[in-house]
Write a protein that holds these residues in place. Structure first.
Motif, PDB file in Angstrom:
ATOM      1  N   ILE B  99       0.837  -1.204   0.000  1.00  0.00           N
ATOM      2  CA  ILE B  99       0.000   0.000   0.000  1.00  0.00           C
ATOM      3  C   ILE B  99       0.876   1.260   0.000  1.00  0.00           C
ATOM      4  O   ILE B  99       0.606   2.220  -0.714  1.00  0.00           O
ATOM      5  CB  ILE B  99      -0.949   0.009   1.226  1.00  0.00           C
ATOM      6  N   MET B 102       2.016   2.394  -3.371  1.00  0.00           N
ATOM      7  CA  MET B 102       0.996   2.665  -4.388  1.00  0.00           C
ATOM      8  C   MET B 102       0.956   4.158  -4.707  1.00  0.00           C
ATOM      9  O   MET B 102       1.430   4.972  -3.920  1.00  0.00           O
ATOM     10  CB  MET B 102      -0.382   2.226  -3.874  1.00  0.00           C
ATOM     11  N   TYR B 108      -4.159   6.824  -0.307  1.00  0.00           N
ATOM     12  CA  TYR B 108      -4.945   7.636   0.617  1.00  0.00           C
ATOM     13  C   TYR B 108      -6.328   7.029   0.828  1.00  0.00           C
ATOM     14  O   TYR B 108      -6.821   6.935   1.950  1.00  0.00           O
ATOM     15  CB  TYR B 108      -5.057   9.057   0.069  1.00  0.00           C
ATOM     16  N   ILE B 110      -7.205   3.874   0.499  1.00  0.00           N
ATOM     17  CA  ILE B 110      -7.134   2.636   1.287  1.00  0.00           C
ATOM     18  C   ILE B 110      -6.901   2.937   2.762  1.00  0.00           C
ATOM     19  O   ILE B 110      -7.566   2.387   3.636  1.00  0.00           O
ATOM     20  CB  ILE B 110      -6.017   1.721   0.749  1.00  0.00           C
ATOM     21  N   LEU B 112      -7.599   5.599   4.427  1.00  0.00           N
ATOM     22  CA  LEU B 112      -8.794   6.183   5.038  1.00  0.00           C
ATOM     23  C   LEU B 112      -9.848   5.109   5.305  1.00  0.00           C
ATOM     24  O   LEU B 112     -10.472   5.077   6.366  1.00  0.00           O
ATOM     25  CB  LEU B 112      -9.354   7.284   4.139  1.00  0.00           C
TER      26      LEU B 112
END
Lengths: 270, 276
Positions: B99, B102, B108, B110, B112
């Motif tokens: 992540i 990415m 952002y 994911i 959140l």
């Protein structure tokens, strides 16, 4: 490498939530979709008081926490001897599990507990007050217990906000001859607004979910939605009406999460 | 010089007493808890309990250490917390690494959503999980409890670890690749050692969350209690001294680790972390 995490979250968080929502609309025997569970719990006196208590508790504890946290955060912004000590002591409530803080509070608020003893020694009361007897007193008690546990966290959020306000703003206010109150009202508060809103939303979500503290301190004299849902499932073995009550809680939280997202995204635009 | 106004005078004189009051308020509940656990019954079970510890006794502690009511829940809590921590790190660390690498928009989104997932009411999830685990015969088992505790802790661990991996520059990895190390090698030899402190912090938070966890344990337990449940059991039974002593035992590791982790106690972490 990300798959296990996503699968776990889909299977054990989203699916159960959806499942609970569906269960809330199903008949407990036939599984046919119905509003019966909602009709049943809304008809219960306990549910009405649980709903009222949840909202009242959230309002009271939030107000108390925000005021206390603001006060202490402003004090912590000053330089004084013992500031470091106060900062470290803030960790004490955070290092106490919620359940344990509830247990500690039972000794303080018990009818022969330490609060009544202190009030009696100060000649404020003659007859011990039954704090857990229900009504406003009990609401006061749980709000206070919650406040002790979470105010340090709110303080840290507000303090981070306070420290990000540049000193020049205060100098300018000082040159303009603003009083301390005017400075607080017209400089600090507006600049602190993002931190305050963030703390309010995050704490609001937690206040609506409050569970173990209520269970320990108020038991069944003061149900909130989460303890009501637990009671329906555990004591009355009615998973379906418990699901209905939980769904109502999910909806309330979802509203708050939407509010949170709005704040986060408006913060991005600036 | 501008003249000092009333509000300023007030705050200049009152801030020290206020700070002192706040300090006292932070300690009192913990003191009282400890006091009850080491006081003789005649000092507590009276209409007018004393504020100081007058008759110090280790009787309640001795009784609980001997009674056999402590060790099984303590072991269970310890085991579940430790396995949960290990599983959370193993599942969340690689995912967090991916992540973190990415594009920032997806990352952002994911991060959140991981954060938001922790906000749903536990009773809603626990109900459905409990119904499911009944069918799978996972009630009262350590594995079932570990699986439930991962629900809370996976998003949380991933959320902290994404932050950790973000701080490790991509160049380091690329340099290793240029030097001829394989993708796996560079991950194991370069990235993991650098991420170790962050992983350790995340692991400790996860351990604490699981050690404290109450709601899922309550829904998934019939007889084999965890330490928080054992504490609650004595609260319900009205065992003052047992409840105080168990609560103190439950609290000790949490207080210690919290002080150890104090430099990580910031607004951001906290909103998701130290709720229990």
């Amino acid at each position: 490498m990300i798959a296990p995490l996503l699968l776990y979250i889909l299977g054990f968080t989203l699916y159960p939530i959806i499942n609970t929502v569906i269960m809330g609309f199903q008949d407990s025997v036939t599984g046919i979709f119905t509003l019966e569970n909602y009709r049943e719990i809304v008809g219960k006196v306990e549910f009405k008081s649980a709903l009222f208590n949840t909202v009242a508790f959230a309002l009271m504890s939030l107000t108390m926490e925000m005021v206390a946290a603001m006060g202490i955060a402003l004090v912590l912004k000053r330089k004084f001897r013992g500031r470091g000590l106060l900062r470290s002591l803030l960790l004490v409530p955070m290092g106490v599990p919620t359940l344990v803080s509830g247990v500690a509070m039972t000794y303080i608020f018990n009818i022969h507990g330490y609060l009544n003893e202190m009030l009696w020694r100060l000649h404020i009361i003659n007859i011990p007050v039954d704090w857990a007897g229900g009504g406003f007193k009990t609401l006061m008690m749980v709000s206070f217990a919650d406040m002790w546990k979470v105010t340090p966290m709110v303080i840290l959020i507000l303090l981070a906000g306070l420290e990000s306000i540049p000193g020049e703003v205060y100098e300018a206010a000082g040159i303009d001859g603003a009083t301390a109150w005017q400075t607080f009202r017209n400089v600090t508060l507006p600049l602190l607004k993002p931190s305050i809103t963030m703390a309010l939303v995050l704490r609001g979500i937690d206040a609506f979910r409050v569970f173990e503290l209520m269970l320990v301190l108020a038991g069944r004299t003061m149900p909130v939605i989460s303890t009501f849902a637990y009671d329906e499932y555990n004591t009355y073995s009615n998973a379906y009406s418990s699901a209905a009550a939980s769904t109502i809680l999910v909806v309330i939280i979802a509203v708050f999460i939407t509010a949170y997202l709005k704040i986060v995204s408006s913060g991005e635009e600036r | 010089m501008r003249k000092i106004d009333f509000g300023e005078k007030l705050s200049n004189t009152l801030y020290l007493p206020f700070a002192f009051l706040a300090m006292v308020a932070m300690i009192i509940p913990v003191y009282i808890l400890f006091k009850v656990s080491v006081s003789s019954p005649q000092e507590i079970l009276t209409a007018h309990p004393s504020f100081l510890i007058r008759s110090f006794t280790f009787n309640h502690w001795r009784q609980i250490l001997r009674s056999g009511g402590l060790w099984a829940p303590l072991t269970k809590s310890f085991l579940v917390a430790t396995i949960t921590t290990a599983a959370a790190v193993v599942i969340a660390a690689p995912a967090a690494y991916v992540i973190a690498r990415m594009p920032s928009k997806i990352k952002y989104a994911i991060v959140l959503s991981l954060f938001l997932l922790r906000m749903f009411p536990e009773v809603a999830i626990a109900l459905s999980i409990s119904v499911q685990f009944l069918k799978w015969n996972l009630i009262d088992t350590n594995i079932g409890l570990v699986m439930a505790h991962l629900i809370l802790n996976l998003p949380f661990a991933a959320w902290i670890l994404v932050g950790t991996f973000e701080t490790i520059p991509k160049d380091l990895e690329e340099a290793a690749l240029v030097d001829g190390a394989g993708k796996v090698m560079s991950l194991l030899k370069i990235i993991m050692p650098l991420a170790m402190p962050g992983i350790a912090v995340a692991a400790m938070f996860v351990w604490l969350n699981s050690w404290n966890e109450f709601t899922y344990a309550l829904y998934l337990t019939m007889s084999k209690r965890t330490l928080p449940l054992q504490t609650y059991y004595y609260v319900v039974r009205g065992g003052w001294f047992d409840a105080a002593t168990y609560a103190t035992i439950l609290m000790i590791p949490v207080l210690l680790v919290t002080f150890f982790l104090q430099r990580y106690m910031k607004g951001g972490y906290l909103s998701g972390a130290v709720k229990g």
